[in-house]
Scaffold this motif. Sequence first.
Motif, mmCIF file in Angstrom:
data_model
loop_
_atom_site.group_PDB
_atom_site.id
_atom_site.type_symbol
_atom_site.label_atom_id
_atom_site.label_comp_id
_atom_site.label_asym_id
_atom_site.label_seq_id
_atom_site.Cartn_x
_atom_site.Cartn_y
_atom_site.Cartn_z
ATOM 1 N N LEU A 1 -12.348 20.857 10.317
ATOM 2 C CA LEU A 1 -12.281 19.408 10.156
ATOM 3 C C LEU A 1 -11.431 18.778 11.258
ATOM 4 O O LEU A 1 -11.782 17.719 11.797
ATOM 5 C CB LEU A 1 -11.698 19.066 8.781
ATOM 6 C CG LEU A 1 -12.041 17.686 8.222
ATOM 7 C CD1 LEU A 1 -13.518 17.611 7.872
ATOM 8 C CD2 LEU A 1 -11.213 17.387 6.979
ATOM 9 N N HIS A 2 -10.294 19.406 11.591
ATOM 10 C CA HIS A 2 -9.483 18.930 12.719
ATOM 11 C C HIS A 2 -10.315 18.907 13.996
ATOM 12 O O HIS A 2 -10.247 17.966 14.797
ATOM 13 C CB HIS A 2 -8.281 19.851 12.944
ATOM 14 C CG HIS A 2 -7.175 19.684 11.954
ATOM 15 N ND1 HIS A 2 -6.979 20.561 10.915
ATOM 16 C CD2 HIS A 2 -6.194 18.749 11.845
ATOM 17 C CE1 HIS A 2 -5.917 20.175 10.221
ATOM 18 N NE2 HIS A 2 -5.425 19.085 10.755
ATOM 19 N N ILE B 1 -9.519 18.402 2.927
ATOM 20 C CA ILE B 1 -9.256 17.309 3.865
ATOM 21 C C ILE B 1 -7.767 17.039 4.016
ATOM 22 O O ILE B 1 -7.365 16.210 4.833
ATOM 23 C CB ILE B 1 -9.993 16.015 3.455
ATOM 24 C CG1 ILE B 1 -9.445 15.472 2.135
ATOM 25 C CG2 ILE B 1 -11.480 16.260 3.347
ATOM 26 C CD1 ILE B 1 -10.031 14.114 1.759
ATOM 27 N N GLU B 2 -6.957 17.732 3.230
ATOM 28 C CA GLU B 2 -5.508 17.540 3.314
ATOM 29 C C GLU B 2 -4.819 18.648 4.102
ATOM 30 O O GLU B 2 -3.593 18.664 4.207
ATOM 31 C CB GLU B 2 -4.918 17.469 1.903
ATOM 32 C CG GLU B 2 -5.442 16.284 1.106
ATOM 33 C CD GLU B 2 -4.866 16.218 -0.295
ATOM 34 O OE1 GLU B 2 -4.335 15.146 -0.667
ATOM 35 O OE2 GLU B 2 -4.933 17.240 -1.008
ATOM 36 N N ARG C 1 -2.993 15.914 9.472
ATOM 37 C CA ARG C 1 -4.286 16.101 8.843
ATOM 38 C C ARG C 1 -5.363 15.741 9.862
ATOM 39 O O ARG C 1 -5.073 15.216 10.935
ATOM 40 C CB ARG C 1 -4.402 15.219 7.598
ATOM 41 C CG ARG C 1 -3.259 15.471 6.633
ATOM 42 C CD ARG C 1 -3.457 14.960 5.234
ATOM 43 N NE ARG C 1 -4.163 13.700 5.093
ATOM 44 C CZ ARG C 1 -4.504 13.212 3.900
ATOM 45 N NH1 ARG C 1 -4.221 13.869 2.803
ATOM 46 N NH2 ARG C 1 -5.142 12.068 3.810
ATOM 47 N N ALA C 2 -6.602 16.021 9.505
ATOM 48 C CA ALA C 2 -7.704 15.704 10.406
ATOM 49 C C ALA C 2 -7.740 14.215 10.722
ATOM 50 O O ALA C 2 -8.032 13.800 11.844
ATOM 51 C CB ALA C 2 -9.029 16.154 9.792
ATOM 52 N N ARG C 3 -7.386 13.398 9.749
ATOM 53 C CA ARG C 3 -7.376 11.954 9.941
ATOM 54 C C ARG C 3 -6.373 11.560 11.027
ATOM 55 O O ARG C 3 -6.632 10.678 11.842
ATOM 56 C CB ARG C 3 -7.032 11.286 8.604
ATOM 57 C CG ARG C 3 -7.241 9.771 8.596
ATOM 58 C CD ARG C 3 -5.972 9.034 8.862
ATOM 59 N NE ARG C 3 -6.169 7.596 8.744
ATOM 60 C CZ ARG C 3 -5.533 6.704 9.465
ATOM 61 N NH1 ARG C 3 -4.646 7.075 10.372
ATOM 62 N NH2 ARG C 3 -5.767 5.409 9.297
ATOM 63 N N ASP C 4 -5.223 12.234 11.051
ATOM 64 C CA ASP C 4 -4.195 11.948 12.051
ATOM 65 C C ASP C 4 -4.663 12.324 13.451
ATOM 66 O O ASP C 4 -4.401 11.609 14.427
ATOM 67 C CB ASP C 4 -2.907 12.707 11.717
ATOM 68 C CG ASP C 4 -2.373 12.367 10.337
ATOM 69 O OD1 ASP C 4 -2.394 11.183 9.974
ATOM 70 O OD2 ASP C 4 -1.964 13.300 9.621
ATOM 71 N N GLU D 1 -12.040 6.004 9.884
ATOM 72 C CA GLU D 1 -12.549 5.214 8.763
ATOM 73 C C GLU D 1 -13.192 6.109 7.707
ATOM 74 O O GLU D 1 -12.965 5.933 6.503
ATOM 75 C CB GLU D 1 -13.567 4.188 9.267
ATOM 76 C CG GLU D 1 -14.114 3.278 8.179
ATOM 77 C CD GLU D 1 -15.084 2.246 8.716
ATOM 78 O OE1 GLU D 1 -15.663 1.497 7.893
ATOM 79 O OE2 GLU D 1 -15.282 2.190 9.942
ATOM 80 N N PHE D 2 -13.978 7.072 8.157
ATOM 81 C CA PHE D 2 -14.638 7.969 7.201
ATOM 82 C C PHE D 2 -13.617 8.812 6.439
ATOM 83 O O PHE D 2 -13.731 8.981 5.216
ATOM 84 C CB PHE D 2 -15.631 8.883 7.910
ATOM 85 C CG PHE D 2 -16.165 9.966 7.016
ATOM 86 C CD1 PHE D 2 -17.086 9.676 6.026
ATOM 87 C CD2 PHE D 2 -15.698 11.270 7.129
ATOM 88 C CE1 PHE D 2 -17.552 10.662 5.161
ATOM 89 C CE2 PHE D 2 -16.159 12.262 6.277
ATOM 90 C CZ PHE D 2 -17.088 11.957 5.293
ATOM 91 N N LEU D 3 -12.629 9.336 7.147
ATOM 92 C CA LEU D 3 -11.639 10.188 6.488
ATOM 93 C C LEU D 3 -10.742 9.385 5.543
ATOM 94 O O LEU D 3 -10.275 9.909 4.534
ATOM 95 C CB LEU D 3 -10.813 10.939 7.529
ATOM 96 C CG LEU D 3 -11.602 12.030 8.269
ATOM 97 C CD1 LEU D 3 -10.807 12.584 9.443
ATOM 98 C CD2 LEU D 3 -12.000 13.159 7.322
ATOM 99 N N ASP D 4 -10.514 8.115 5.858
ATOM 100 C CA ASP D 4 -9.797 7.248 4.921
ATOM 101 C C ASP D 4 -10.614 7.089 3.636
ATOM 102 O O ASP D 4 -10.072 7.101 2.520
ATOM 103 C CB ASP D 4 -9.540 5.868 5.541
ATOM 104 C CG ASP D 4 -8.363 5.875 6.506
ATOM 105 O OD1 ASP D 4 -7.538 6.815 6.434
ATOM 106 O OD2 ASP D 4 -8.258 4.937 7.326
#
Length: 266
Positions: A113-114, A135-136, A144-147, A159-162
Amino acid sequence: MEPEGPLESESSEKSVFSQPEEDEKFQGSKETGLENPLLKPVLTGDIEGLRRIFEDPEDPHHDHVMELLLEEDVVGRNLLYAACMAGQSDVIRALAKYGVNLNETTTGGYTLLHCAAAWGRLETLKALVELDVDIEALNYNNERARDVAARYSQAECVEFLDWADARLALKKYITKVTLTITDPEKGPGKLLKEDKNHVLNACRAKTEWLETHTDASIDELFEQKQLLEDTVTPILVKMTMPRPVKSAKSVTSHGQKRSQDHTFHG
């Protein structure tokens, strides 16, 4: 080896995710000098070619296909990472059917995911989340992948990961409440049956809502979580309140009253 601590620059970190076709290690075994037979179907999205190797006992690579798939380079990447960097979402879905671990990490703690987030592979992110990856998960830098997506300005991925986070938050809350209310040491005896059923029905309704609203917005997900909290919190509070204890005086008085009643009727 991939650095275990923070890297000196963003560009040096990006090299961790170098394009697989430019990565010598992804070209095959250094010992044999032969190209990994899974490399081409993975990078080109040849699902039928992968299926043949995995499922046909007559294929010359069938007996050691998993070893070939999971062969790692010096930083712990295998062909699953190549598929993510190449944006081959269907390959990821196909390989998942053969029981591969989609939550594995590199030596620096990077997950698939990252990897997909760093390269802005939105469809691959969606595929991984659909396949219920963590996802965490955190990398060596506690990201995290979002970061990672945010650092590389992958706006769509952020946006998707949020959205995935909001959906997960509702699912986790439903699970937490359900487990709490059905815990034999917490629920029975402390709640009225009607209260317990009310909470379980509310959780069931939110689970059904999630299943039927796969395109719900982040705001809608947060709203549904808040509505569930508003419904169950007053009932859960009851579980934390001590039961009323009858005083010795009230017990004595009650006993005396029963004795008097018995005498009167006698």
